[in-house]
Scaffold this active site. Structure first.
Site, short mmCIF file in Angstrom:
data_model
loop_
_atom_site.label_atom_id
_atom_site.label_comp_id
_atom_site.label_asym_id
_atom_site.label_seq_id
_atom_site.Cartn_x
_atom_site.Cartn_y
_atom_site.Cartn_z
N ARG A 36 43.67 23.46 15.47
CA ARG A 36 42.98 23.22 16.74
C ARG A 36 43.95 23.03 17.90
NH1 ARG A 36 38.00 19.59 14.34
NH2 ARG A 36 36.66 21.39 13.96
N LYS A 197 22.00 24.15 2.11
CA LYS A 197 20.57 23.97 2.37
C LYS A 197 19.96 24.95 3.35
CE LYS A 197 20.54 18.98 1.68
NZ LYS A 197 20.47 17.73 2.45
N GLY A 351 32.31 25.59 9.63
CA GLY A 351 33.56 24.94 9.23
C GLY A 351 33.97 25.28 7.81
N GLY A 374 29.51 23.69 14.42
CA GLY A 374 28.19 23.41 15.00
C GLY A 374 27.88 24.29 16.19
P1 ADP Z 1 29.45 25.94 6.93
O1 ADP Z 1 30.27 24.68 7.13
O2 ADP Z 1 30.32 27.16 6.82
O3 ADP Z 1 28.35 26.07 7.94
P2 ADP Z 1 27.71 24.69 5.02
O4 ADP Z 1 28.21 23.35 5.45
O5 ADP Z 1 26.35 25.07 5.40
O6 ADP Z 1 28.74 25.83 5.50
O7 ADP Z 1 27.76 24.80 3.44
C1 ADP Z 1 28.93 24.52 2.72
C2 ADP Z 1 28.65 23.72 1.49
O8 ADP Z 1 27.64 24.33 0.68
C3 ADP Z 1 29.87 23.63 0.63
O9 ADP Z 1 30.29 22.27 0.55
C4 ADP Z 1 29.43 24.14 -0.73
O10 ADP Z 1 29.94 23.39 -1.81
C5 ADP Z 1 27.92 24.02 -0.66
N1 ADP Z 1 27.28 24.95 -1.60
C6 ADP Z 1 27.35 26.29 -1.60
N2 ADP Z 1 26.68 26.82 -2.64
C7 ADP Z 1 26.17 25.77 -3.34
C8 ADP Z 1 25.39 25.66 -4.54
N3 ADP Z 1 25.01 26.73 -5.22
N4 ADP Z 1 25.07 24.41 -4.96
C9 ADP Z 1 25.47 23.34 -4.26
N5 ADP Z 1 26.19 23.37 -3.14
C10 ADP Z 1 26.55 24.59 -2.67
MG MG Z 2 29.78 22.62 6.68
#
Ligand code: ADP
Ligand code: MG
Length: 395
Positions: A36, A197, A351, A374
């Site tokens: 950053r 989720k 992230g 975000g």
């Molecule tokens: P980003 O930060 O890129 O927006 P998210 O925060 O939405 O991504 O999602 C990342 C998290 O989702 C990771 O910590 C990962 O472990 C979790 N994850 C991905 N697939 C699964 C799964 N099948 N079961 C449980 N957790 C999962």
């Molecule tokens: Mg995340």
């Protein structure tokens, strides 16, 4: 409406208050990743060269009550001095007499780092009096903290009431990269959505469905869709209360002519751990006592990679599995590789997704990796970013 940028203002001898994102990860007072700080260098260097008096402000961590010392900006100021190979001054407050004195002593081209803006609770409340104090030491405000423009805080939005306000190079680059694909994407346009989720991503999925040709679903999100289609998902992470929503989204995709693609086979584990026993199963054969931790079955990888290969634009948010466990990062790594190899414009937001790309060592192969998790999600959702809206419009 296009926003004013650094080139629209003469900075010579002017006091430029710059909101940067210096919210770096720290371990025992040491910076573990200075991405950053590096990302803010083009703007800072430009302002130095133009003869501005550069005043930098940022938040760092979540200081609460008496734990302030671990969130002081001193290590950041030291790292910045190393990177710029130049003296960087630092004050122990972000408003008040000590700051006014330090600013009055600045010469053209000097750099001063203010203390953590979140030492004042007025920061996150976007308190007008606090914002006015912050603004009082400067002639112009430069917003370069893309990671925080989705929040209306005193240092991102409040100060714009009192100063001419322009976008720095990092913010400009983010808006051009993300705005380009959202406004004028080349087709086929593929979105890959993963993560834990569905509920975190509903708005993004809905907005993207108006623009994309393919939606490749993976990770925990895929489990909820798989379940909604009537398959057993064992102990997999599933949002039971979002099954109806998943069905609605499947229907919406069909109505809009978006091909919503689900995994064909997944990697299941007998417990939530890197060392769990694992095997690949088709999605209609997830065993009762097992959980799907990775949408990385070979058939899924082949199918997703093929779609990515033929795409002209790809955006990715959310890992395709629990990539933090090396044994369950197959789907995530395969997507990263397919994107790296494709000739498409490739944009990564989020992230954890950015971390996964770095872990795979493929950052240089992507068109753009957003510095704001975000903020990029809010952008994909089509919502206005308060810290961008507040900047001066181009005439
Ligand atoms: P980003 O930060 O890129 O927006 P998210 O925060 O939405 O991504 O999602 C990342 C998290 O989702 C990771 O910590 C990962 O472990 C979790 N994850 C991905 N697939 C699964 C799964 N099948 N079961 C449980 N957790 C999962
Ligand atoms: Mg995340």
């Amino acid at each position: 409406m296009r926003k004013k940028t650094l080139k629209d203002f003469d900075f010579k001898g002017k006091r430029a208050l710059v909101r940067v994102d210096f919210n770096v990860p720290l371990e025992n007072g040491n910076i573990t990743d200075d991405t950053r700080i590096q990302a803010a260098l083009p703007t800072i260097q430009y302002l130095i060269n133009e003869g501005a008096r550069v005043i930098l402000m940022s938040h760092l961590g979540r200081p609460k009550g008496d734990n302030k010392d671990q969130f002081r900006m001193d290590p950041v100021a030291r790292r910045l001095a190393d990177l710029l190979q130049k003296e960087v001054k630092k004050v122990d407050d972000c408003i008040g007499p000590e700051v006014q004195k330090a600013v009055a002593d600045l010469q053209d081209g000097d750099v001063l780092v203010l203390e953590n803006t979140r030492f004042y609770e007025e920061e996150e409340k976007n308190d007008p009096a606090f914002a006015k104090e912050l603004a009082s030491i400067a002639d112009i405000f430069v917003s370069d903290a893309f990671g925080t423009v989705h929040r209306a805080h005193a240092s991102t939005v409040g100060v714009t009431e009192y100063l001419p306000s322009v976008a720095g190079f990092l913010l400009q680059k983010e808006l051009e990269a993300l705005g380009g694909v959202m406004e004028n994407p080349e087709h086929p346009f593929v979105a890959i959505m993963g993560g834990a989720k569905v509920s975190d991503k509903i708005g993004v999925i809905r907005n993207l469905m108006n623009k994309i040709d393919y939606l490749l679903v993976g990770g925990g999100i895929a489990n909820t869709f798989i379940r909604a289609k009537g398959y057993e998902t064992g102990k997999s992470l599933v949002e039971e209360d979002k099954l109806d929503l998943a069905i609605e989204l499947l229907k919406e995709a069909e109505e809009k002519g978006v091909e919503l693609v689900l995994p064909v086979d997944v990697v299941v584990a007998d417990e939530f751990s890197n060392d769990a026993n694992s095997k690949v199963v088709p999605i209609d054969q997830i065993p009762e006592d097992w959980e799907s931790l990775d949408s990385g079955g070979p058939k899924t990888i082949e199918k997703y990679s093929e779609i990515i290969k033929n795409a002209k634009t790809v955006i990715w948010n959310g890992p395709l599995g629990v990539f933090e466990f090396d044994n369950f990062a197959r789907g995530t790594n395969a997507i990263a590789e397919a994107m790296a190899e494709s000739n498409a414009i490739t944009i990564i937001g989020g992230g954890d997704s950015a971390a996964a790309i770095k872990k795979a060592g493929l950052e240089d192969k992507m068109t753009h990796i957003s510095t704001g998790g975000g903020a990029s999600l809010m952008f994909f959702e089509g919502l206005p970013l308060p810290g961008v809206e507040a900047l001066d419009d181009q005439e």
